[in-house]
Design an enzyme around this catalytic site. Sequence first.
Site, mmCIF file in Angstrom:
data_model
loop_
_atom_site.group_PDB
_atom_site.id
_atom_site.type_symbol
_atom_site.label_atom_id
_atom_site.label_comp_id
_atom_site.label_asym_id
_atom_site.label_seq_id
_atom_site.Cartn_x
_atom_site.Cartn_y
_atom_site.Cartn_z
ATOM 1 C CG ASP A 24 -0.042 -0.059 2.641
ATOM 2 O OD1 ASP A 24 1.070 -0.287 2.478
ATOM 3 O OD2 ASP A 24 -0.893 -0.142 3.614
ATOM 4 C CG HIS A 83 3.413 0.303 4.963
ATOM 5 N ND1 HIS A 83 2.676 -0.585 4.768
ATOM 6 C CD2 HIS A 83 4.625 -0.107 5.409
ATOM 7 C CE1 HIS A 83 3.282 -1.845 4.973
ATOM 8 N NE2 HIS A 83 4.497 -1.448 5.792
ATOM 9 C CD GLU A 113 0.042 0.700 8.000
ATOM 10 O OE1 GLU A 113 -0.009 0.513 6.723
ATOM 11 O OE2 GLU A 113 0.037 -0.464 8.906
#
Length: 261
Positions: free
Chosen positions: A136, A138, A143
Amino acid sequence: MEVVIVPDAAAGGELIAEAMAGLLRRKPDALLGVATGSTPLPVYQALALKWRSGAVDTSGARIAQLDEYVGLPADHPESYRSVLRREVLEPLGIGMGAFLGPDGTAEDVQAACEAYDRALAEAGGVDLQLLGIGTDGHIGFNEPCSSLASRTRIKTLTEQTRIDNARFFDGDIEQVPHHVITQGIGTILEARHLVLLATGEGKADAVAATVEGPVAAVCPASALQLHPHATVVVDEAAASKLKLADYFRHTYANKPDWQGV
């Protein structure tokens, strides 16, 4: 941002290990920022081989931690302090006295985060920070939608991250902590050289968003575009979604040898 496309993970590990070795030859007391996980292992293995062969002296090197679980004792086998001792310090002949990391067991976690930021600054700053990347986008445990100016702080892990990390806890997600201390994106960007390693097709979308997408908190790694010396090393699979892959291959193949990475 420089993008280097290599044939495979081993080639990426060798390239980055040589960059670290070159840094230690120029600056024997360099502070190396290291990451955990499976992706950077080829780097540590290649650097350890150089140390064993006498190609690099690590006696003055210092190691800085990127992140740590909250609540795990320092001697827990899956605390990142323990993992880095096994995978980095011991193979390189570096003692724990040369290790910097946040206190994940501190009663006042916020104070521990602030103390770690200060410790990094007082140590002269990180000379080279090695990073992995999540699917994603990160970096560390920043995050998606983490502030691009964030400092070292406590973060709540997403359920997917806890599921991904359960493999290190006998497959039991209940053993995976809910919180971590992580260097913030703003803290990471203070390192003099950022080196991100990504391998495998599963990282292709995140790599493309990091390198060719907009700078956006939804892809925390895209903040590397703001850094004056950022290197992204990817294997062919991780590079498969890059529109400018041929350009990156050309520029790296024709760069002056003295520039290094």
